[in-house]
Scaffold this active site. Structure first.
Site, short mmCIF file in Angstrom:
data_model
loop_
_atom_site.label_atom_id
_atom_site.label_comp_id
_atom_site.label_asym_id
_atom_site.label_seq_id
_atom_site.Cartn_x
_atom_site.Cartn_y
_atom_site.Cartn_z
N LEU A 164 -7.63 1.36 -0.21
CA LEU A 164 -8.04 2.51 0.61
C LEU A 164 -6.86 3.21 1.26
CD1 LEU A 164 -11.16 0.96 2.42
CD2 LEU A 164 -11.16 2.52 0.47
N ARG A 169 2.33 -2.61 7.73
CA ARG A 169 2.26 -4.08 7.58
C ARG A 169 1.60 -4.52 6.29
NH1 ARG A 169 6.06 -5.53 11.16
NH2 ARG A 169 5.60 -4.78 13.28
N GLY A 170 0.98 -3.61 5.56
CA GLY A 170 0.31 -4.00 4.32
C GLY A 170 -0.76 -2.99 3.94
N ASP A 283 -0.51 3.61 20.55
CA ASP A 283 -0.23 4.06 19.18
C ASP A 283 -1.32 5.03 18.73
OD1 ASP A 283 1.25 4.25 16.89
OD2 ASP A 283 0.45 2.44 15.97
#
Length: 341
Positions: A164, A169-170, A283
């Site tokens: 998606l 981080r991944g 954030d």
């Protein structure tokens, strides 16, 4: 299925009508009304003078003719009884067959929902039971611990076509737990201390926060050194995708844009005013504002969130530059209220 059934029955009905008509045509010297009126008695009124003379000269022929009429009437009666019976039996047979097919199809769909797998024979039903129990209770500090095998099955072994999005981080994968239930799985491959701290931070806050404008955490998994977070599915992706993706914001009307802004404000208000202790996101950007199928906005990615107020004076400065308050960067502590800025 109904069209196939009609396509099979109509030819049989036509054949039956033709058969019945051929039986009637087989008797050329009388009409249908005369046949039904005569019954099983001999025909007393001749058709022509020739037939009358023949009957007068040859009595035996008259007897043969009577027998012929009787046989014909019996055949017609048998045809009238047998033809509807055969059609009724055929209709009943195809109706039972149709009901059987529908039931079989329904059962197969039910089994596919309960036993959706990637060819390894692993049922996802226990996982769905956990999710449903958590939904029913609605308790805070409750989140499902998911075995790695279930995530492999739901994401089809983390195939590329299920990706998606990708973060720092991944990757985030689409996970299908049954035909109707989808989720998003964030896979954290980073093995650094910062990644570990952000994973624990996100898990800690999202298990405590329940709000309509905050993303829901469904579960987590720790497999060797890889960590996974399972979220509710947000069908319209992030606000960043909507604004800078292929549509370039064409789906976002002015009304939807205002609605998203209000949803984000409500989420922040909940963090600042109703969480105890108050929480600062640190954030907040378009990629961390997710949109569901109705474009309801929800805040996500709480890895950098910290508590506000005097308890956070010595917190390490962190966050995405440009998405944190200037006074936070200058003073080293998050400020929640306008009177404190």
């Amino acid at each position: 299925m109904e069209m196939k059934l009609l396509a099979m029955i109509l030819p049989m009905w036509a054949c039956s009508i033709c058969l019945f008509s051929s039986v009637l045509v087989a008797r050329p010297d009388t009409t249908v009304s005369n046949i039904f009126s005569s019954g099983f008695v001999a025909v007393k009124e001749p058709i022509s003078q020739f037939s009358a003379k023949m009957e007068a000269q040859s009595p035996g022929n008259s007897e043969v003719r009577i027998v012929h009429h009787q046989d014909l009437n019996k055949k017609i009666l048998i045809a009238l009884v047998v033809t509807p019976t055969i059609l009724g039996v055929l209709l009943l047979f195809f109706l039972c067959f149709w009901i059987y097919r529908l039931k079989k199809l329904k059962d197969s769909n039910g089994k596919s929902e309960q036993n959706f797998d990637s060819g390894r024979g692993l049922s996802l039903s226990p996982m769905m039971e956990r999710f449903n129990s958590l939904r029913t209770t609605g308790k805070k500090d409750s989140v499902a611990v998911i075995e790695y095998q279930y995530l492999e099955v739901a994401t089809n072994n983390f195939r590329e076509n299920n990706v998606l999005g990708e973060g720092g981080r991944g990757r985030v994968y689409k996970a299908r737990f049954n035909e109707k239930f989808l989720a998003a799985v964030k896979r954290i491959d980073d093995r650094g201390q910062d990644a570990e701290r952000e994973f624990e931070n996100e898990l800690n806050w999202l298990t405590k926060i329940r709000h309509q404008n905050i993303i829901s955490l469904l579960g987590y998994c720790i497999h060797n050194e890889t960590r996974f977070l399972v979220y509710e599915m947000m069908q319209n992706g992030s606000l960043e995708d909507q604004l800078h993706g292929p549509t370039h914001g064409s789906d976002l009307t002015w009304h939807l844009r205002m609605k998203i802004a209000v949803d984000v404000a409500r989420g922040l208000e909940h963090l600042h005013e109703h969480c105890s202790p108050p929480l600062v996101h640190r954030d907040l950007k378009s990629s961390n504002i997710l949109l569901d199928s109705n474009f309801n906005a929800k805040l996500s990615d709480f890895g950098l969130a910290v508590t506000g107020g005097t308890q956070s004076k010595n917190v390490k400065l962190s966050g995405t530059l440009g998405y944190v308050a200037p006074e936070y960067l200058l003073e080293g502590k998050p400020m929640l209220h306008l009177t404190e800025t």
